[in-house]
Each structure stands twice: as structure tokens, then as C-alpha cells.
Design an enzyme around this catalytic site. Structure first.
Site: not given
Ligand code: ATP
Length: 287
Positions: A21, A106, A112, A141
């Protein structure tokens, strides 16, 4: 045992992609009493992502592999299992879910949430149940990740308006392998009440128009994230050939917008050569 009994049952599996995304813009317009931030964001998906594969099983379980699986929770904290339980709604259905993690966790590209959306879609098909109407309780999201085309996302993420397809564009995504926690970035954002995006998002005819318009809009989280993760400046600098370079979400992933696959692939190859320790991907913007 008759022939019908001895015939092996066909293995049934269903696969979905959890596409990255990308917030082409992200305006933080306020904060609710409960602490949630109000946003106005132009969100698209890039053609690179995690893979969810589900197979029929007696009980629910999750296996995580892939190049970026390190540190991803495999227990109830994983959004994949939370999405499965949400869809099952206490009925006790089973499935083995395989998550292949290709997106850095993250990193501001909603890995996620994309996984949760892909899980809902795959399991709804496997279990022959309808998709829930409201998935926002799984995460801000997740609703936008149920869609593929460009969306204007507002409220806390639950309000979506589907936008006309953008002209062909390619994205180069760059992440310095520094995990960023979204709450930390919001906390260091000083002004939480910024102007919304332009009321009307124009209809674009080519990638260059998209970039020119995006340059008049913002990601309000970029400045606070830059203070927390100085490497973001290097990622933006490495995307110097792009029509526009900006951070997505709360970072640290930055995207560069390109008018052709060739230009995007050349930039991605150069950045990989110069920064072999970074995560770099080149992908079409999905319309
Ligand atoms: P956003 O852009 O929505 O803030 P992000 O890309 O920064 O998301 P994610 O990759 O979704 O962040 O991960 C955030 C946290 O969610 C991670 O640190 C992890 O502990 C937890 N998590 C739970 N499920 C997942 C998953 N399927 N993949 C990655 N991280 C996950």
C-alpha cells in the site's frame, strides 16, 4: 475400501497477493478524542507484495516464510490470524495459512494490513462465506487494502472513495531496513491539524501530470520520520531520477514515481548496486 474412497481428495488451495500500500499523499488533518488521527490520503497499490496461500485443515494455523520473515510474529499478534478469526466469527472453521513475507515489516507500506485483506479474501473463498462489510476493526489500513485501484482515504482510514484509474506509472520502493513504529512518528508530529488535500483530485493523462500534482500535496509524517530515521534522507536522495520522490505512510519506505518500466528498473538496479544492504523493488502502480 472402494475406488471412490481410495482416490486421493484433491488438495484445494487458494492464493492471494497482499500488495504493498503506497500513500502518494498523507495529510494529517486532526486528532479524535480517542487519540486516533484523522487523515486525508491518496492511496494506491504497487504490484509487489506478500503471498497468502490457504489450504483446508481441521484447525487454524499460520506458517511464515520468505526473505523478510525475520521478526514477524507467528502467533495471535499476526494480523493474518486475527483476520482469520474475525472472518470465522467463532464458528470453529480450520485452515492452514502460509504467509510468504516479501515486504519489509513496519515500513509504511501496510504489509500486515495487506496480508489481513488477502487472508480475508482467500478464506472467504475457501470457506464459502461472504466478506465482512466492515473490516476497520482489524486496523485502519485494512479497508483500503481490500481494494486494488486508487482510493481517497479519509477519517481514520474507514472512509474510502474509489478514484478513476491513474495513467500508467511505475514505482521504485526503497527501504533502509530500519523498522519504524507508526505511533512513534505520530507522537513526534508537532502540528496535527494540517490542511486536507485539494478538494478535487484532477484526472491525469500521463505520469508527469501525476507527479506535478503530487508535488503540490504532502506527506505530513515525512518530516517527523526523518528526525527519527535520518537514513530516510538517503533513500529520498537515491531516488533522484524519479519524477517525484516521497515517503509512504509513517516510513521508512520511500517511493519514486516513474513514467516507464525501463526507467524504474534502471533506477532500481542503480540503487541496489549503490546500496546492496537496502530493500529495493520496482513495480507497476496498480490501477
Ligand atoms: P502501516 O503502513 O499500516 O503503518 P507498516 O507497513 O508500517 O504498516 P506492518 O508491516 O503492517 O507495518 O507491521 C507493523 C507491525 O505489525 C510489525 O512490527 C509486526 O509486529 C506486526 N505484524 C502483525 N502482523 C504482521 C504481518 N502479517 N506482517 C508484518 N507485520 C505484522
Amino acid at each position: 475400501m472402494n475406488d471412490a474412497d481410495s482416490a486421493a481428495a484433491p488438495v484445494r488451495w487458494i492464493e492471494r497477493q497482499g500488495f504493498a500500500k503506497i500513500n502518494l499523499t498523507l495529510h494529517v488533518t486532526g486528532q479524535r478524542q480517542d487519540g486516533y488521527h484523522l487523515l486525508d490520503s491518496l492511496v494506491v497499490r504497487a504490484g509487489v507484495g506478500d503471498r497468502i496461500r490457504v489450504t483446508a485443515a481441521e484447525t487454524l494455523s499460520l506458517k511464515v516464510n520468505g526473505p523478510l520473515a525475520d521478526g514477524v510474529p507467528v502467533d495471535a499478534r499476526n494480523l493474518v490470524l486475527r483476520a482469520a478469526e474475525f472472518l470465522d466469527d467463532g464458528a470453529g472453521r480450520g485452515a492452514t495459512i502460509h504467509l510468504t513475507k516479501n515486504l519489509p515489516p513496519a515500513s509504511g507500506i501496510g504489509g500486515g494490513s495487506a496480508d489481513a485483506a488477502a487472508t480475508l479474501q482467500a478464506l472467504a473463498e475457501l470457506w464459502s462465506v461472504p466478506l465482512p462489510v466492515d473490516v476497520s476493526s482489524l486496523g485502519a489500513d485494512v479497508p483500503v487494502c481490500m481494494e486494488t485501484g486508487p482510493q481517497r482515504m479519509s477519517g481514520v482510514g474507514e472512509r474510502l472513495i474509489a478514484l478513476p484509474a491513474l495513467p500508467p506509472c511505475w514505482l521504485v520502493l526503497v527501504n533502509p531496513h530500519v523498522a519504524v513504529t507508526t505511533p512513534a512518528v505520530f507522537e513526534s508530529l508537532e502540528n496535527k491539524q494540517n490542511p486536507a488535500m485539494a478538494r478535487q483530485i484532477p484526472i491525469f493523462s500521463q505520469a508527469r501530470d501525476v507527479a506535478e500534482w503530487l508535488a503540490t500535496q504532502r506527506n505530513d509524517l515525512q518530516a517527523p520520520a526523518l528526525k527519527l530515521v535520518p537514513q530516510i534522507a538517503a533513500c529520498l536522495g537515491a531516488l533522484e531520477d524519479a519524477l517525484l520522490a516521497r515517503m509512504s505512510g509513517s516510513g521508512a519506505t520511500c517511493f519514486g514515481l516513474f513514467a516507464s518500466a525501463d526507467a524504474a528498473e534502471a533506477a532500481a538496479a542503480r540503487i541496489t548496486r549503490d546500496h546492496p544492504d537496502w530493500w529495493v523493488a520496482s513495480a507497476p502502480l496498480l490501477s
